[in-house]
Design a protein around this motif. Structure first.
Motif, PDB file in Angstrom:
ATOM      1  N   UNK A 184      -8.674  24.113 -18.912  1.00 38.21           N
ATOM      2  CA  UNK A 184      -8.425  25.105 -19.967  1.00 38.21           C
ATOM      3  C   UNK A 184      -7.531  24.559 -21.076  1.00 38.21           C
ATOM      4  N   UNK A 185      -7.102  23.304 -20.962  1.00 42.35           N
ATOM      5  CA  UNK A 185      -6.087  22.757 -21.869  1.00 42.35           C
ATOM      6  C   UNK A 185      -6.659  21.817 -22.917  1.00 42.35           C
ATOM      7  N   UNK A 186      -7.972  21.853 -23.131  1.00 44.54           N
ATOM      8  CA  UNK A 186      -8.617  21.061 -24.185  1.00 44.54           C
ATOM      9  C   UNK A 186      -8.536  19.564 -23.871  1.00 44.54           C
ATOM     10  N   UNK A 187      -9.314  19.158 -22.887  1.00 48.86           N
ATOM     11  CA  UNK A 187      -9.403  17.754 -22.501  1.00 48.86           C
ATOM     12  C   UNK A 187     -10.301  16.976 -23.465  1.00 48.86           C
ATOM     13  N   UNK A 188     -10.153  15.675 -23.524  1.00 52.83           N
ATOM     14  CA  UNK A 188     -11.101  14.877 -24.309  1.00 52.83           C
ATOM     15  C   UNK A 188     -12.497  14.954 -23.691  1.00 52.83           C
ATOM     16  N   UNK A 189     -13.505  15.074 -24.535  1.00 53.66           N
ATOM     17  CA  UNK A 189     -14.869  15.024 -24.036  1.00 53.66           C
ATOM     18  C   UNK A 189     -15.079  13.700 -23.307  1.00 53.66           C
ATOM     19  N   UNK A 190     -15.749  13.785 -22.158  1.00 49.72           N
ATOM     20  CA  UNK A 190     -15.997  12.576 -21.381  1.00 49.72           C
ATOM     21  C   UNK A 190     -14.849  12.156 -20.498  1.00 49.72           C
ATOM     22  N   UNK A 191     -13.775  12.938 -20.429  1.00 48.75           N
ATOM     23  CA  UNK A 191     -12.634  12.617 -19.578  1.00 48.75           C
ATOM     24  C   UNK A 191     -13.092  12.466 -18.129  1.00 48.75           C
ATOM     25  N   UNK A 192     -12.425  11.567 -17.404  1.00 48.33           N
ATOM     26  CA  UNK A 192     -12.757  11.396 -15.990  1.00 48.33           C
ATOM     27  C   UNK A 192     -11.941  12.319 -15.089  1.00 48.33           C
ATOM     28  N   UNK A 193     -11.288  13.326 -15.680  1.00 50.31           N
ATOM     29  CA  UNK A 193     -10.498  14.270 -14.890  1.00 50.31           C
ATOM     30  C   UNK A 193     -11.365  15.034 -13.907  1.00 50.31           C
ATOM     31  N   UNK A 194     -10.831  15.236 -12.701  1.00 47.34           N
ATOM     32  CA  UNK A 194     -11.389  16.171 -11.721  1.00 47.34           C
ATOM     33  C   UNK A 194     -10.230  16.961 -11.128  1.00 47.34           C
TER      34      UNK A 194
END
Length: 477
Positions: free
Chosen positions: A89-99
């Motif tokens: 919900x915090x506006x991650x970069x597109x394509x981020x590898x976050x999980x």
């Protein structure tokens, strides 16, 4: 305050011709570049308060991030038994590898007005990467959401309006300027009217533009096509921004910030020989001696150095199709507003802001970074769902996707293709914006092109020093 440190305050408006007081405040620490705040206003006192307030934001935010207890873990793990802000919900970069299993350092924020503790990723609290003392994992820390004041309500409201300002213009100005000019048909503030007339008389063709009117508030920005000879060419790229419930107050702030931006850009990026003559010599020499060129973002330094090689006419021509464009007009008198008396107190202004956000399902989180003595309040506000840095760092959420889809912008795609990156959203947020989306990051970079310094500026004197290096000239020292 740390040992071997002092604060210096001086005016820099003599680097421009608007006559608006602009003040620079600096915290000087041994062997480090100064931390700097800028302020502006119709009086010197107003400008000095603004500069010291901005300085407080950056200094105390950094101090809090350094000392605040941290919790290490993943969102999936930590959210089992406590409140945690979901990075989706915090506006991650597109394509981020976050999980949800990504392990991050977190620190405590609080909900406004309940005060309920909520963990937020540490890099969302820092104002700059160096304040972390470690490499960020998900985003480049930015100043967005900082607020200061003599009471907590003022500081939080300040931080909210900063976040709203960035969210409202994230895909609608600079390289993506939509050309919505505000026709200043009915401006009640006499001082604002007189300043507009003065700027026109100086050959600075000021234009107020509308970025958005989300949440029933006019998100304004002010630019000026300077037909004269500015002290430093980069001054023609100046911009002032503002959002809030009162449109008159927004115009006043954006116009004054525009004037402040002109002086600030000259003081930060002007020719070194000129600044040696115009600014306190000990300050200039010290900054040159401790400049951290190796910490500059390479894309930013390359773009800013290229700007340094342009004259004012070339920069005006570069901004003409976007920043100075006009495609439609909106009367100032038609923009949403509230009576000034309704938000005269900090508490009333904050209550209205929180109410407007809550009406669209958004909540306010804040990290209290105030110094122990309580003389000033400093916060970092985070509003999950609001956005920033789409065209610089490819950060985008459901609101950005919805906006771009509404105008059929090719930056957002419905399926993957080369150069496009998946926008990371919760399933419920994907539903709000019309389904899964991919952001064409390669296209975004091409659109921004040589306008990148409008998004990310380099540090004090850095571009001029690198320019000298690349020309084989002696680096000022």
């Amino acid at each position: 305050m740390p040992a071997q440190s002092h604060v210096s305050v001086f005016r820099i408006d003599h680097l421009d011709r608007t006559g608006i007081p602009v003040v620079q405040a600096n915290l000087i620490l041994e062997n480090e570049p100064a931390t700097i705040g800028f302020g502006y206003g119709f009086s010197e006192v107003e400008a000095e308060v603004g500069a010291l307030g901005e300085l407080c934001e950056e200094v105390h935010c950094g101090a809090h991030v350094a000392k605040a207890p941290r919790v290490t873990g993943s969102y999936a793990e930590l959210s089992r038994d406590r409140a945690v802000a979901d990075p989706l919900t915090l506006c991650l970069p597109a394509g981020s590898d976050y999980t949800a299993d990504t392990v991050l350092p977190w620190i405590e924020a609080r909900r406004w007005p309940s005060g309920e503790p909520v963990l937020v990723p540490r890099e969302w609290v820092a104002a700059y990467p160096y304040q972390l003392g470690e490499a960020p994992k998900l985003i480049t820390p930015i100043t967005n959401g900082l607020g200061a004041g003599f009471d907590l309500e003022h500081a939080v409201a300040h931080g909210i309006m900063e976040a709203l300002q960035r969210d409202g213009n994230v895909v609608s100005y600079r390289a993506l300027d939509q050309g919505v000019v505000v026709d200043l048909d009915k401006v009640e503030d006499r001082a604002v009217r007189e300043l507009l007339e003065k700027l026109r008389g100086l050959g600075i063709n000021v234009t107020a533009k509308l970025a958005a009117d989300d949440f029933g508030m006019a998100n304004l920005y002010v630019v000026g096509d300077d037909q004269g000879e500015p002290v430093a060419p980069i001054q023609v790229t100046a911009c002032g921004e503002a959002v809030g419930p009162d449109r008159e107050r927004n115009l006043r702030k954006a116009l004054l910030e525009f004037c402040g931006s002109r002086a600030r850009k000259a003081a930060t990026h002007g020719p070194i020989p000129m600044l040696r003559e115009a600014l306190p010599r000990d300050y200039v020499e010290r900054q040159l001696a401790v400049a951290m060129l190796d910490e500059e973002e390479q894309r930013a330094i390359d773009a800013m150095v290229e700007w340094m090689e342009q004259d004012a006419a070339a920069l005006r021509a570069r901004l003409a199709p976007t920043v100075f464009s006009e495609r439609s007009r909106r009367p100032f008198s038609s923009l949403p507003t509230v009576p000034p008396a309704a938000i005269a107190r900090s508490a009333d202004r904050l209550a209205l802001l929180v109410e407007r956000l809550a009406a669209e399902g958004l909540e306010v989180l804040y990290v209290d970074c105030s110094p122990p003595d309580g003389a000033v309040k400093v916060v970092k506000v985070i509003v999950p769902g609001l956005e920033s840095e789409t065209m610089s760092y490819h950060r985008i959420g459901w609101r950005g996707v919805r906006r771009l889809r509404a105008r059929r912008d090719p930056l957002v795609l419905d399926a993957a293709r080369e150069g496009a990156k998946r926008v990371l959203l919760r399933p419920e947020d994907e539903a709000k914006c019309g389904g899964p989306a991919w952001f064409d990051a390669a296209l975004a970079d091409r659109i921004v092109g040589s306008l990148y310094p409008m998004y990310r500026e380099t540090g004090t004197f850095s571009a001029q020093m690198v320019l000298a290096q690349r020309r084989g000239e002696p680096v000022p020292a």
